[in-house]
Design an enzyme around this catalytic site. Sequence first.
Site, PDB file in Angstrom:
ATOM      1  CG  ASN A 150      -0.363   0.001   2.510  1.00 17.50           C
ATOM      2  OD1 ASN A 150       0.700  -0.582   2.703  1.00 17.50           O
ATOM      3  ND2 ASN A 150      -0.969   0.679   3.449  1.00 17.50           N
ATOM      4  CB  THR A 228      -4.122  -9.505  11.504  1.00 19.03           C
ATOM      5  OG1 THR A 228      -4.143  -8.082  11.699  1.00 19.03           O
ATOM      6  CG2 THR A 228      -4.089 -10.181  12.856  1.00 19.03           C
ATOM      7  CD  GLU A 248       4.070  -1.619  13.685  1.00 18.93           C
ATOM      8  OE1 GLU A 248       2.877  -1.302  13.835  1.00 18.93           O
ATOM      9  OE2 GLU A 248       4.923  -1.501  14.577  1.00 18.93           O
ATOM     10  CB  CYS A 282      -2.258   0.458   8.286  1.00 17.56           C
ATOM     11  SG  CYS A 282      -0.856   1.568   8.507  1.00 17.56           S
ATOM     12  CD  GLU A 461       7.675  -0.617  11.872  1.00 16.92           C
ATOM     13  OE1 GLU A 461       6.926   0.207  11.304  1.00 16.92           O
ATOM     14  OE2 GLU A 461       8.199  -1.570  11.275  1.00 16.92           O
TER      15      GLU A 461
HETATM   16  P1  NDP Z   1       0.098  -9.216   3.408  1.00 17.67           P
HETATM   17  O1  NDP Z   1       0.095  -9.656   4.809  1.00 17.67           O
HETATM   18  O2  NDP Z   1      -0.624 -10.039   2.412  1.00 17.67           O
HETATM   19  O3  NDP Z   1       1.600  -9.104   2.864  1.00 17.67           O
HETATM   20  C1  NDP Z   1       2.590  -8.292   3.455  1.00 17.67           C
HETATM   21  C2  NDP Z   1       3.957  -8.810   3.021  1.00 17.67           C
HETATM   22  O4  NDP Z   1       4.161 -10.106   3.584  1.00 17.67           O
HETATM   23  C3  NDP Z   1       4.083  -8.980   1.514  1.00 17.67           C
HETATM   24  O5  NDP Z   1       5.405  -8.717   1.110  1.00 17.67           O
HETATM   25  C4  NDP Z   1       3.748 -10.451   1.355  1.00 17.67           C
HETATM   26  O6  NDP Z   1       4.192 -11.012   0.155  1.00 17.67           O
HETATM   27  C5  NDP Z   1       4.454 -11.035   2.559  1.00 17.67           C
HETATM   28  N1  NDP Z   1       3.966 -12.352   2.949  1.00 17.67           N
HETATM   29  C6  NDP Z   1       2.762 -12.927   2.681  1.00 17.67           C
HETATM   30  N2  NDP Z   1       2.708 -14.159   3.239  1.00 17.67           N
HETATM   31  C7  NDP Z   1       3.891 -14.369   3.869  1.00 17.67           C
HETATM   32  C8  NDP Z   1       4.440 -15.441   4.628  1.00 17.67           C
HETATM   33  N3  NDP Z   1       3.735 -16.544   4.867  1.00 17.67           N
HETATM   34  N4  NDP Z   1       5.684 -15.314   5.115  1.00 17.67           N
HETATM   35  C9  NDP Z   1       6.399 -14.191   4.916  1.00 17.67           C
HETATM   36  N5  NDP Z   1       5.945 -13.145   4.192  1.00 17.67           N
HETATM   37  C10 NDP Z   1       4.695 -13.226   3.678  1.00 17.67           C
HETATM   38  O7  NDP Z   1      -0.419  -7.716   3.407  1.00 17.67           O
HETATM   39  P2  NDP Z   1      -0.746  -6.806   2.161  1.00 17.67           P
HETATM   40  O8  NDP Z   1       0.469  -6.684   1.296  1.00 17.67           O
HETATM   41  O9  NDP Z   1      -2.025  -7.246   1.540  1.00 17.67           O
HETATM   42  O10 NDP Z   1      -0.961  -5.392   2.883  1.00 17.67           O
HETATM   43  C11 NDP Z   1      -2.165  -4.989   3.432  1.00 17.67           C
HETATM   44  C12 NDP Z   1      -2.173  -5.193   4.928  1.00 17.67           C
HETATM   45  O11 NDP Z   1      -1.089  -4.511   5.519  1.00 17.67           O
HETATM   46  C13 NDP Z   1      -3.421  -4.624   5.588  1.00 17.67           C
HETATM   47  O12 NDP Z   1      -3.913  -5.549   6.525  1.00 17.67           O
HETATM   48  C14 NDP Z   1      -2.918  -3.391   6.315  1.00 17.67           C
HETATM   49  O13 NDP Z   1      -3.659  -3.019   7.435  1.00 17.67           O
HETATM   50  C15 NDP Z   1      -1.541  -3.815   6.681  1.00 17.67           C
HETATM   51  N6  NDP Z   1      -0.717  -2.646   6.947  1.00 17.67           N
HETATM   52  C16 NDP Z   1      -0.367  -2.372   8.248  1.00 17.67           C
HETATM   53  C17 NDP Z   1       0.370  -1.247   8.544  1.00 17.67           C
HETATM   54  C18 NDP Z   1       0.779  -0.938   9.942  1.00 17.67           C
HETATM   55  O14 NDP Z   1       1.691  -0.135  10.107  1.00 17.67           O
HETATM   56  N7  NDP Z   1       0.184  -1.510  10.942  1.00 17.67           N
HETATM   57  C19 NDP Z   1       0.794  -0.310   7.483  1.00 17.67           C
HETATM   58  C20 NDP Z   1       0.371  -0.717   6.168  1.00 17.67           C
HETATM   59  C21 NDP Z   1      -0.351  -1.848   5.911  1.00 17.67           C
HETATM   60  P3  NDP Z   1       3.074 -11.171  -1.032  1.00 17.67           P
HETATM   61  O15 NDP Z   1       2.785  -9.784  -1.464  1.00 17.67           O
HETATM   62  O16 NDP Z   1       3.736 -11.992  -2.026  1.00 17.67           O
HETATM   63  O17 NDP Z   1       1.898 -11.858  -0.418  1.00 17.67           O
END
Ligand code: NDP
Length: 481
Positions: A150, A228, A248, A282, A461
Amino acid sequence: MEQIHNFINGEFSLPDSNKYIKVIEPATGAPYAKVPDSNNKDVDQAVNSASKAFTSWSKTTVQNRSSILHQIANGIDAHSDKLAEIESRDTGKPISLSKSVDIPRAAENFRFFAEHILTFDFENVLDGHGSINKIVRNPIGVVGCISPWNLPLYLFTWKIAPAIASGNCVIGKPSELAPYTAYELGKICNSAGLPKGVLNIVHGFGKNTGEAITNHPMIKAISFTGGTVTGKEINHIASKNLKKVSLEMGGKNPTIIFADCDFHKMLDTTIKSSFSNQGAICLCGSRILIEEPIYKKFRAAFVKRVRELEIGDPVNNSTELGALISKSHLEKVYGYIKIAKKEGATILTGGNKILFSGRLKGGYFMEPTVIEGLDKNCRTNQEEIFGPIVTLIPFSSEHEAINIANATDYGLAASIWSKDLDRASRIAGEIDFGIVWLNCWMVRDLRTPFGGTKKSGLGREGGDAGLEFFTELKNICMTDV
Ligand code: NDP
């Protein structure tokens, strides 16, 4: 088709598997690049390079590291127009947003930690009680940084900057949905004089590349931002290897509006906090709680403003809402319209996908949507949608507002709008969120801790918290000889 490479040991390389993932432009639905589908061999190579680099990088002075981080920040600034265009193309976000938020903040992340390490207490001495204790904070070693789609460069650098600033070497994995600015970052780091192997970027799917990072025995800590469900999986795997984790994760943030607020300032900001980045920040407030005396006034003014938002091609400077990241995400978000209707919602505005013609014909667009009439406990008000959908919920007392705000498993961020600062502060104390904004939204002083409670986060963070996560404490005790 453009080719994105992995960045390992300061060099750009193709993946061991020779397999690639198509990168789609969300505004058009068309592929324009391919990114490595890396496996554990690529991750191994990156870890070996990082381990070698750690021997000398961990011994460099903070002044030296600070100066290189400043050079990286300058490099981002120097390429800011190009990076903003790439980020907008990769994610579908309006160019005005990537220019004003994503790219400046990526530079600021490096600049901030370049300065912050100069005053941070990497070493403390306690003299007394019959001994002298030297307490030092050492870098952990090789660490993994996994980030979402995002705010791609913004969040990737928010992890990498404190990690390398405190002397660690990094294996980074951006989301394969928006990997391009991470690729460009490798080039900038080389030009800035970052030694080979200090930062390694391995692209690919989470299930493949991400898990290879999380599972790797030589990676000592994982800093993750994402959903999550993914965070829980990472925590599960990491705990088996006793890795340190910082997670996060998602949110279901309340915006709490009292009748005595500065209505115009609140309205302007609430439009942004609801729909910036198509609602996929987020920190966006997806549940808007309004005190009953101004509910109707707010609803009318808010819906009018939402209808005026300009939705369209992210490349246009005037566009306020662009495309959603992917077809599957559009379907997920749109699915919540159906869920909300089943739950008895009234759709005040929006609720539809948008089909454009011409260049945007295959793009993933959706109307900004405002919903009312739902119970605080229904799925629409409980689950993270991460799209341009908000719900309006009336409340009649401070107690009820607190109750509704806290009625979620998430605890990332909240905003409160009231001129009565005693009341606003009192509520800030009562609601269970890691970040609370009073009469503002997304105002960030990078020295402050950032993160959520409950299902939104584990650890913090930013500022000292970021450097503390990426360092290990050692106590050296001596008595008189
Ligand atoms: P995901 O959890 O799908 O993915 C985040 C990252 O983790 C991506 O690089 C993803 O790769 C990777 N990933 C996925 N599965 C695994 C695994 N099993 N092991 C290790 N890495 C993995 O999130 P999104 O990319 O869809 O992002 C949206 C989410 O992020 C929302 O829930 C949002 O709230 C949260 N978010 C939280 C923030 C915060 O600061 N709290 C800030 C911004 C977003 P791949 O893309 O290949 O799946």
